[in-house]
Design a protein around this motif. Structure first.
Motif, PDB file in Angstrom:
ATOM      1  N   CYS A 158       0.855  -1.184   0.000  1.00 51.91           N
ATOM      2  CA  CYS A 158       0.000   0.000   0.000  1.00 51.91           C
ATOM      3  C   CYS A 158       0.894   1.237   0.000  1.00 51.91           C
ATOM      4  N   VAL A 160       1.584   5.412   2.138  1.00 54.04           N
ATOM      5  CA  VAL A 160       1.074   6.500   2.973  1.00 54.04           C
ATOM      6  C   VAL A 160      -0.106   7.167   2.269  1.00 54.04           C
ATOM      7  N   GLN A 161      -0.119   7.087   0.926  1.00 57.33           N
ATOM      8  CA  GLN A 161      -1.230   7.644   0.149  1.00 57.33           C
ATOM      9  C   GLN A 161      -2.480   6.750   0.185  1.00 57.33           C
ATOM     10  N   SER A 162      -2.417   5.638   0.883  1.00 58.36           N
ATOM     11  CA  SER A 162      -3.636   4.893   1.181  1.00 58.36           C
ATOM     12  C   SER A 162      -4.483   5.642   2.197  1.00 58.36           C
ATOM     13  N   GLU A 163      -3.848   6.586   2.906  1.00 57.43           N
ATOM     14  CA  GLU A 163      -4.521   7.361   3.953  1.00 57.43           C
ATOM     15  C   GLU A 163      -4.541   8.858   3.685  1.00 57.43           C
ATOM     16  N   LEU A 164      -3.539   9.363   2.997  1.00 59.60           N
ATOM     17  CA  LEU A 164      -3.366  10.810   2.828  1.00 59.60           C
ATOM     18  C   LEU A 164      -3.233  11.177   1.355  1.00 59.60           C
ATOM     19  N   THR A 173      -3.311   8.204  -5.411  1.00 50.60           N
ATOM     20  CA  THR A 173      -3.926   8.073  -4.089  1.00 50.60           C
ATOM     21  C   THR A 173      -5.174   7.203  -4.154  1.00 50.60           C
ATOM     22  N   GLY A 177      -5.591   3.773  -2.039  1.00 47.70           N
ATOM     23  CA  GLY A 177      -6.721   3.633  -1.126  1.00 47.70           C
ATOM     24  C   GLY A 177      -7.525   2.383  -1.450  1.00 47.70           C
ATOM     25  N   LYS A 180      -5.773  -0.739  -0.182  1.00 42.75           N
ATOM     26  CA  LYS A 180      -6.002  -0.919   1.254  1.00 42.75           C
ATOM     27  C   LYS A 180      -7.318  -1.664   1.499  1.00 42.75           C
ATOM     28  N   ASN A 181      -8.377  -1.245   0.845  1.00 40.63           N
ATOM     29  CA  ASN A 181      -9.665  -1.899   1.076  1.00 40.63           C
ATOM     30  C   ASN A 181      -9.755  -3.256   0.393  1.00 40.63           C
ATOM     31  N   MET A 259       1.740   0.637   8.709  1.00 35.84           N
ATOM     32  CA  MET A 259       2.389   1.850   8.223  1.00 35.84           C
ATOM     33  C   MET A 259       3.851   1.857   8.645  1.00 35.84           C
ATOM     34  N   THR A 265       1.720   9.636   9.369  1.00 28.12           N
ATOM     35  CA  THR A 265       0.265   9.500   9.464  1.00 28.12           C
ATOM     36  C   THR A 265      -0.232   9.618  10.906  1.00 28.12           C
TER      37      THR A 265
END
Length: 268
Positions: A158, A160-164, A173, A177, A180-181, A259, A265
């Protein structure tokens, strides 16, 4: 009389094979360079037999030879992870000629940067194909062999761009994301069959993909101020997390995204 209570935790802590990957085979996609090659080397040093994947055999052969000089048992499996038929055939060939795939590191990925209102359809399609479709194609093909065996580890890379989000990379991104799902979905479907499917999310690391950002002094200054650790990550710092998620140490970890981002994050 003195009684000593030995707990399950004590037994686990004394088990020096907890992180061993000896006797296991790991397929690593996008493994000819960068994070993929680093993770392949790291898993190999913990005992795994490595299968390196990429589109082109020549750079894979260079990577394989390098790993073998370092004492890592490595083979290559060139196929296009964005082509589902090629993925199915490639995984079947590995299973038939090399042996069972015990670990999958779903690492292949690309980046495209442009203002969102000017982002081309071609770049959007390329990101979706490589960063998302390939994770599904390879994960599904490998899982079809893992499921009857009742065991297996899948680690989806994944970000950090899975969250931000950050300006200029909204489509990237979106793909991360989704990965991640998808990871959570894979775990939801397959955990009951003995598989562990988790995500490994790097923050900002010094890689070939980030060369321009590393060279940008203004960006590096911003990043170091924004990241609690105060620096870029080095790719070798991802190995420990990958080994954990690939080993018996994570036997009850499922659908988790770990992470490895220097705390970016965790802070505002």
């Amino acid at each position: 009389m003195i009684m000593v209570l030995i707990t399950q935790t004590d037994i686990v802590m004394q088990d020096d094979t907890l992180f061993s990957l000896a006797g296991r085979r790991a397929l690593v996609t996008g493994a000819s360079r960068g994070i993929g090659l680093t993770l392949a080397r790291g898993l190999g040093r913990y005992g795994a037999k490595i299968v390196l994947n990429g589109r082109h055999p020549e750079p894979l052969e260079v990577a394989r030879a390098m790993l073998e000089r370092e004492g890592v048992d490595a083979a290559i499996a060139p196929f296009d992870v964005t082509d589902q038929d090629a993925v199915i055939a490639g995984v079947e060939k590995i299973e038939g000629e090399c042996g069972p795939i015990d670990i999958l590191i779903n690492n292949a990925g690309i980046q495209r940067r442009a203002p969102l209102d000017q982002f081309s359809r071609a770049d959007w399609d390329a990101l979706i194909a490589t960063n998302l479709n390939a994770v599904f194609f390879v994960g599904q093909a490998v899982a079809r062999h893992m499921l009857p065996r009742g065991r297996g580890k899948i680690v989806n890379i994944c970000s950090v761009q899975s969250e931000l989000a950050r300006p200029g990379i909204a489509p990237y991104t979106a793909t991360k994301g989704a990965v991640k799902n998808l990871t959570k979905g894979m775990a939801t479907d397959w955990a009951r069959h003995g598989l562990q499917i988790n995500g490994l999310a790097p923050g900002y690391f010094k890689t070939e993909m980030n060369e321009k950002l590393v060279a940008d002094q203004a960006f590096t200054q911003w990043l170091c101020q924004r990241t609690p650790a105060g620096r870029w990550g080095n790719v070798e710092e991802l190995v420990g997390a990958a080994v954990f998620l690939s080993s018996d140490a994570s036997s009850f970890v499922n659908g988790h995204v770990l992470m490895v981002d220097g705390g970016i994050t965790a802070s505002v």
